[in-house]
Design a protein around this motif. Structure first.
Motif, PDB file in Angstrom:
ATOM      1  N   GLU A   1      -7.196  -1.499   1.734  1.00 42.92           N
ATOM      2  CA  GLU A   1      -6.110  -1.101   0.840  1.00 42.92           C
ATOM      3  C   GLU A   1      -6.664  -0.368  -0.369  1.00 42.92           C
ATOM      4  OE1 GLU A   1      -3.238  -3.895  -0.418  1.00 42.92           O
ATOM      5  OE2 GLU A   1      -2.356  -4.171   1.553  1.00 42.92           O
ATOM      6  N   GLY A   2      -7.847  -0.774  -0.802  1.00 43.98           N
ATOM      7  CA  GLY A   2      -8.482  -0.081  -1.918  1.00 43.98           C
ATOM      8  C   GLY A   2      -8.793   1.358  -1.576  1.00 43.98           C
ATOM      9  N   ASP A   3      -9.236   1.602  -0.347  1.00 42.28           N
ATOM     10  CA  ASP A   3      -9.506   2.976   0.085  1.00 42.28           C
ATOM     11  C   ASP A   3      -8.222   3.799   0.074  1.00 42.28           C
ATOM     12  OD1 ASP A   3     -12.146   2.327   0.464  1.00 42.28           O
ATOM     13  OD2 ASP A   3     -11.934   1.976   2.619  1.00 42.28           O
ATOM     14  N   PHE A   4      -7.136   3.192   0.561  1.00 40.15           N
ATOM     15  CA  PHE A   4      -5.869   3.914   0.581  1.00 40.15           C
ATOM     16  C   PHE A   4      -5.348   4.140  -0.835  1.00 40.15           C
ATOM     17  CE2 PHE A   4      -1.272   4.376   1.433  1.00 40.15           C
ATOM     18  CZ  PHE A   4      -1.357   5.425   2.326  1.00 40.15           C
ATOM     19  N   TYR A   5      -5.529   3.158  -1.702  1.00 41.22           N
ATOM     20  CA  TYR A   5      -5.128   3.300  -3.101  1.00 41.22           C
ATOM     21  C   TYR A   5      -5.864   4.469  -3.754  1.00 41.22           C
ATOM     22  CZ  TYR A   5      -4.596   2.266  -8.070  1.00 41.22           C
ATOM     23  OH  TYR A   5      -4.328   2.361  -9.421  1.00 41.22           O
ATOM     24  N   ASN A   6      -7.157   4.584  -3.479  1.00 43.61           N
ATOM     25  CA  ASN A   6      -7.937   5.687  -4.047  1.00 43.61           C
ATOM     26  C   ASN A   6      -7.447   7.026  -3.507  1.00 43.61           C
ATOM     27  OD1 ASN A   6      -9.545   3.879  -5.467  1.00 43.61           O
ATOM     28  ND2 ASN A   6     -11.080   3.735  -3.833  1.00 43.61           N
ATOM     29  N   GLY A   7      -7.110   7.061  -2.199  1.00 43.76           N
ATOM     30  CA  GLY A   7      -6.579   8.294  -1.634  1.00 43.76           C
ATOM     31  C   GLY A   7      -5.246   8.673  -2.244  1.00 43.76           C
TER      32      GLY A   7
ATOM     33  N   ALA B   1       0.824  -1.203   0.000  1.00 44.62           N
ATOM     34  CA  ALA B   1       0.000   0.000   0.000  1.00 44.62           C
ATOM     35  C   ALA B   1       0.861   1.258   0.000  1.00 44.62           C
ATOM     36  CB  ALA B   1      -0.938  -0.003   1.206  1.00 44.62           C
ATOM     37  N   HIS B   2       1.987   1.207   0.719  1.00 43.95           N
ATOM     38  CA  HIS B   2       2.880   2.373   0.728  1.00 43.95           C
ATOM     39  C   HIS B   2       3.419   2.660  -0.675  1.00 43.95           C
ATOM     40  CE1 HIS B   2       3.790   1.564   5.262  1.00 43.95           C
ATOM     41  NE2 HIS B   2       2.608   2.085   5.065  1.00 43.95           N
ATOM     42  N   SER B   3       3.533   1.614  -1.483  1.00 40.37           N
ATOM     43  CA  SER B   3       4.062   1.811  -2.832  1.00 40.37           C
ATOM     44  C   SER B   3       3.130   2.666  -3.686  1.00 40.37           C
ATOM     45  CB  SER B   3       4.289   0.458  -3.514  1.00 40.37           C
ATOM     46  OG  SER B   3       3.049  -0.162  -3.847  1.00 40.37           O
ATOM     47  N   TYR B   4       1.867   2.772  -3.287  1.00 40.74           N
ATOM     48  CA  TYR B   4       0.946   3.611  -4.040  1.00 40.74           C
ATOM     49  C   TYR B   4       1.364   5.080  -3.993  1.00 40.74           C
ATOM     50  CZ  TYR B   4      -2.090  -0.496  -3.390  1.00 40.74           C
ATOM     51  OH  TYR B   4      -2.617  -1.768  -3.350  1.00 40.74           O
ATOM     52  N   LEU B   5       2.168   5.438  -2.983  1.00 41.67           N
ATOM     53  CA  LEU B   5       2.580   6.839  -2.805  1.00 41.67           C
ATOM     54  C   LEU B   5       3.808   7.213  -3.619  1.00 41.67           C
ATOM     55  CD1 LEU B   5       2.125   7.045   1.069  1.00 41.67           C
ATOM     56  CD2 LEU B   5       0.647   8.101  -0.652  1.00 41.67           C
ATOM     57  N   ARG B   6       4.339   6.297  -4.398  1.00 43.45           N
ATOM     58  CA  ARG B   6       5.552   6.583  -5.154  1.00 43.45           C
ATOM     59  C   ARG B   6       5.372   7.805  -6.048  1.00 43.45           C
ATOM     60  NH1 ARG B   6       7.027   0.370  -6.934  1.00 43.45           N
ATOM     61  NH2 ARG B   6       7.864  -0.293  -4.910  1.00 43.45           N
TER      62      ARG B   6
ATOM     63  N   PHE C   1      -7.519  10.403   4.726  1.00 48.91           N
ATOM     64  CA  PHE C   1      -8.457  10.742   3.657  1.00 48.91           C
ATOM     65  C   PHE C   1      -8.126  12.127   3.110  1.00 48.91           C
ATOM     66  CE2 PHE C   1     -10.440  12.489   7.483  1.00 48.91           C
ATOM     67  CZ  PHE C   1     -10.845  13.751   7.070  1.00 48.91           C
ATOM     68  N   ILE C   2      -8.656  12.420   1.937  1.00 45.99           N
ATOM     69  CA  ILE C   2      -8.520  13.729   1.310  1.00 45.99           C
ATOM     70  C   ILE C   2      -9.916  14.305   1.124  1.00 45.99           C
ATOM     71  CG2 ILE C   2      -7.821  14.975  -0.778  1.00 45.99           C
ATOM     72  CD1 ILE C   2      -5.612  12.915  -1.150  1.00 45.99           C
ATOM     73  N   ASP C   3     -10.112  15.513   1.587  1.00 45.83           N
ATOM     74  CA  ASP C   3     -11.411  16.168   1.465  1.00 45.83           C
ATOM     75  C   ASP C   3     -11.583  16.675   0.031  1.00 45.83           C
ATOM     76  OD1 ASP C   3     -13.681  17.685   1.578  1.00 45.83           O
ATOM     77  OD2 ASP C   3     -13.043  18.962   3.223  1.00 45.83           O
ATOM     78  N   PRO C   4     -12.499  16.120  -0.744  1.00 43.01           N
ATOM     79  CA  PRO C   4     -12.662  16.559  -2.142  1.00 43.01           C
ATOM     80  C   PRO C   4     -13.191  17.979  -2.264  1.00 43.01           C
ATOM     81  CG  PRO C   4     -14.422  15.049  -1.534  1.00 43.01           C
ATOM     82  CD  PRO C   4     -13.463  15.053  -0.388  1.00 43.01           C
ATOM     83  N   ASP C   5     -13.771  18.504  -1.194  1.00 36.28           N
ATOM     84  CA  ASP C   5     -14.343  19.850  -1.245  1.00 36.28           C
ATOM     85  C   ASP C   5     -13.371  20.930  -0.755  1.00 36.28           C
ATOM     86  OD1 ASP C   5     -16.835  18.844  -2.124  1.00 36.28           O
ATOM     87  OD2 ASP C   5     -17.367  18.333  -0.066  1.00 36.28           O
ATOM     88  N   SER C   6     -12.193  20.528  -0.301  1.00 37.61           N
ATOM     89  CA  SER C   6     -11.248  21.517   0.211  1.00 37.61           C
ATOM     90  C   SER C   6     -10.704  22.383  -0.923  1.00 37.61           C
ATOM     91  CB  SER C   6     -10.084  20.815   0.916  1.00 37.61           C
ATOM     92  OG  SER C   6      -9.089  21.759   1.279  1.00 37.61           O
TER      93      SER C   6
ATOM     94  N   GLY D   1       2.658  -1.668 -10.126  1.00 38.91           N
ATOM     95  CA  GLY D   1       2.006  -2.819 -10.716  1.00 38.91           C
ATOM     96  C   GLY D   1       1.183  -3.606  -9.727  1.00 38.91           C
ATOM     97  N   TYR D   2       0.857  -2.998  -8.594  1.00 38.63           N
ATOM     98  CA  TYR D   2       0.126  -3.706  -7.554  1.00 38.63           C
ATOM     99  C   TYR D   2      -1.362  -3.363  -7.601  1.00 38.63           C
ATOM    100  CZ  TYR D   2       4.847  -4.160  -5.676  1.00 38.63           C
ATOM    101  OH  TYR D   2       6.177  -4.425  -5.521  1.00 38.63           O
ATOM    102  N   SER D   3      -2.154  -4.310  -7.196  1.00 39.40           N
ATOM    103  CA  SER D   3      -3.587  -4.092  -7.062  1.00 39.40           C
ATOM    104  C   SER D   3      -3.961  -4.234  -5.595  1.00 39.40           C
ATOM    105  CB  SER D   3      -4.375  -5.119  -7.885  1.00 39.40           C
ATOM    106  OG  SER D   3      -4.069  -4.988  -9.268  1.00 39.40           O
ATOM    107  N   PRO D   4      -4.926  -3.446  -5.130  1.00 35.68           N
ATOM    108  CA  PRO D   4      -5.341  -3.562  -3.722  1.00 35.68           C
ATOM    109  C   PRO D   4      -5.805  -4.978  -3.411  1.00 35.68           C
ATOM    110  CG  PRO D   4      -6.259  -1.583  -4.737  1.00 35.68           C
ATOM    111  CD  PRO D   4      -5.651  -2.387  -5.843  1.00 35.68           C
ATOM    112  N   SER D   5      -5.354  -5.486  -2.263  1.00 36.41           N
ATOM    113  CA  SER D   5      -5.695  -6.852  -1.878  1.00 36.41           C
ATOM    114  C   SER D   5      -6.866  -6.903  -0.908  1.00 36.41           C
ATOM    115  CB  SER D   5      -4.481  -7.532  -1.241  1.00 36.41           C
ATOM    116  OG  SER D   5      -4.066  -6.818  -0.083  1.00 36.41           O
ATOM    117  N   SER D   6      -7.362  -5.746  -0.478  1.00 39.68           N
ATOM    118  CA  SER D   6      -8.479  -5.702   0.450  1.00 39.68           C
ATOM    119  C   SER D   6      -9.227  -4.399   0.253  1.00 39.68           C
ATOM    120  CB  SER D   6      -7.989  -5.807   1.902  1.00 39.68           C
ATOM    121  OG  SER D   6      -7.218  -4.660   2.233  1.00 39.68           O
ATOM    122  N   ARG D   7     -10.383  -4.322   0.881  1.00 48.94           N
ATOM    123  CA  ARG D   7     -11.175  -3.104   0.758  1.00 48.94           C
ATOM    124  C   ARG D   7     -10.461  -1.906   1.369  1.00 48.94           C
ATOM    125  NH1 ARG D   7     -17.562  -2.497   2.395  1.00 48.94           N
ATOM    126  NH2 ARG D   7     -17.821  -0.321   1.732  1.00 48.94           N
TER     127      ARG D   7
END
Length: 487
Positions: A440-446, A165-170, A296-301, A432-438
């Motif tokens: 991780e998916g939330d963090f990937y989206n963030g 999941a940390h790799s998503y921040l690259r 999380f990131i506030d989309p309205d900020s 090249g990674y895909s989220p392995s859980s819900r």
């Protein structure tokens, strides 16, 4: 280590017993965006603009506020926590808070005390303390022990996720910050394991129950729930920290002169029964700060800013010394902060850039000073004046210099170079990674949202700074040609 379960329906009793005042509000599960518990209204609340005072929604007595001072007082009455604090207290409020939260995790955990959480739980005093020891006849738990188990067992912050999941921040501004934070947490936890393993009370806990993720968890709780208060400093406030965030918040908090924390409704708000009470976690916090601290990131900020950690070129020995001097002077890496809000010309702040771009021929001198113990310390001089403690105000010190425009051009070029490299790095990263859980998916989206926001900021800054460099160069060239002077 699994914390006990403090039932939400016992929370009103906890509030009554501990002097927390609630006015037509209650803590309940908030389903919006799966944000967990939040504060909602039980009846309609009407606040008028011409009210003399804002409506009080909640008041938390100062005795419940967790601060450096209150932790020291707690340690006087609790032997095992006093042992913990004596071994690891580095003088920082953060470490005190983390140790206190860790102790509450142990007290509330089924792994140790069997989940001592109910306000009505009976407590049997321990045997008398040995001669010369401080008394330990206080109950081992406090209101915070019960409250701790009302807090989420999962905090959606980077330390709750895997290395994948940390790799998503690259490529983002958080990549190096997260890596450094995880290294620091690892060192701290290994130190805890080493020092406590041989102690009678703590040894079995460390060996059988305590895990690295527990330390990450209490750090995430502190980071996401601590506040800076005028009368208490860095603090954690129960109940107030259950209120969720919104950039269009309807409430705010203040600390009274008596030290209590009060949650107020903004004037002019009309809230039907069942409405959620929200506060703003930070009017000026960037997307990276929100993701780092709260998950999380506030989309309205409306905030569109980012911070780049500057790094020296390894083949530039003078640059390396400058980085070291500046880092030591301000106890942090040099930074470049970018701003690209809508309707505003992109701009930046970063006092280190002026220090980096000045040379000896301009009047800047770096002089090593030898100390009696054999160590060496560098001092900085500008036009013969020692400015070692003023490196962050160097722009003001050089403003009257005849070559100031040249200095500005150099700095603009340097800023443009850092920003362009950051953009190139961000756009070139792929994972090249895909989220392995819900989760991780939330963090990937963030993380994906962060990449998109920062790429937009960097593109706007590159375009604006290119134009600034062009204008600065044109102005300098025109003056040079007019005076036939030296560029």
């Amino acid at each position: 280590m699994e914390p006990g379960n403090f039932p939400l329906d016992e929370f009103p009793t906890w509030c009554t017993q501990n002097g927390v005042y609630l006015n037509n509000v209650q803590v309940a599960l908030v389903d919006i965006d799966e944000r967990g518990n939040g504060l909602i209204t039980t009846d309609e609340i009407v606040s008028r603009e011409d009210d003399l005072e804002p409506i009080t929604l909640m008041r938390v007595p100062r005795e419940l506020i967790l601060s450096s001072k209150s932790i020291d007082e707690f340690a006087l009455e609790h032997r095992y926590f006093r042992q913990l604090l004596a071994l690891f207290d580095d003088g920082s409020t953060r470490m005190k808070m983390l140790l206190f939260l860790l102790y509450q995790l142990v007290l509330s955990s089924y792994d140790h005390y069997g989940g001592i959480l109910s306000p009505s739980t009976h407590w049997t005093p321990p045997p008398p303390s040995p001669p010369g020891a401080l008394p330990t006849d206080s109950p081992p738990w406090t209101p915070w022990t019960q409250y701790f188990s009302l807090l989420p067992s999962y905090v959606p912050a980077f330390s709750s996720f895997t290395k994948v999941a940390h790799s998503y921040l690259r490529g983002t501004s958080l990549e190096s910050a997260v890596a450094a934070k995880m290294r620091a947490l690892t060192r701290e936890f290994e130190d805890i394991q080493k020092r406590l393993s041989s102690m009678p009370f703590w040894g079995p806990i460390v060996e059988d129950a305590l895990e690295f993720q527990d330390w990450c968890h209490v750090d995430a709780l502190f980071r996401s729930r601590s506040l800076e208060l005028p009368n208490s400093g860095t603090s954690m406030v129960p109940c107030i920290d259950l209120v969720n965030h919104s950039s269009r918040a309807n409430a705010f908090y203040e600390q009274t002169s008596e030290g209590d924390m009060v949650l107020y409704l903004f004037k002019g708000c009309v809230l039907p029964a069942g409405s959620e009470i929200t506060i703003n976690y930070g009017h000026e916090k960037s997307a990276a700060e929100m993701l780092y601290n709260y998950g999380f990131i506030d989309p309205d900020s409306p905030v569109r800013s980012m911070t780049i950690l500057l790094r020296p070129q390894q083949d530039d020995p003078i640059g390396l010394i400058k980085f070291q001097l500046f880092s030591e002077a301000f106890n942090q890496y040099p930074k470049l902060k970018l701003y690209a809000e809508e309707g505003v010309v992109p701009h930046w702040t970063g006092p280190f850039l002026y220090f980096l771009c000045l040379n000896e021929e301009d009047g800047l001198q770096l002089i090593p000073q030898q100390w009696p113990d054999g160590s060496q310390q560098w001092e900085v001089f500008w036009q013969g004046v020692n400015i070692t403690g003023q490196l962050d105000t160097l722009k003001d010190l050089i403003r009257d210099h005849e070559s100031y425009q040249v200095f500005e051009l150099r700095v603009c070029c340097a800023v443009l170079g850092f920003v362009q490299r950051e953009l190139d790095n961000l756009l070139s990263t792929r994972n090249g990674y895909s989220p392995s859980s819900r989760t991780e998916g939330d963090f990937y989206n963030g993380a994906s949202r962060l990449k998109s926001l920062e790429a937009d900021i960097l593109r706007k800054c590159v375009q604006a700074f290119n134009e600034q460099v062009r204008l600065n160069f044109s102005v300098r060239l025109d003056r040079c040609l007019a005076t036939r002077g030296r560029f």
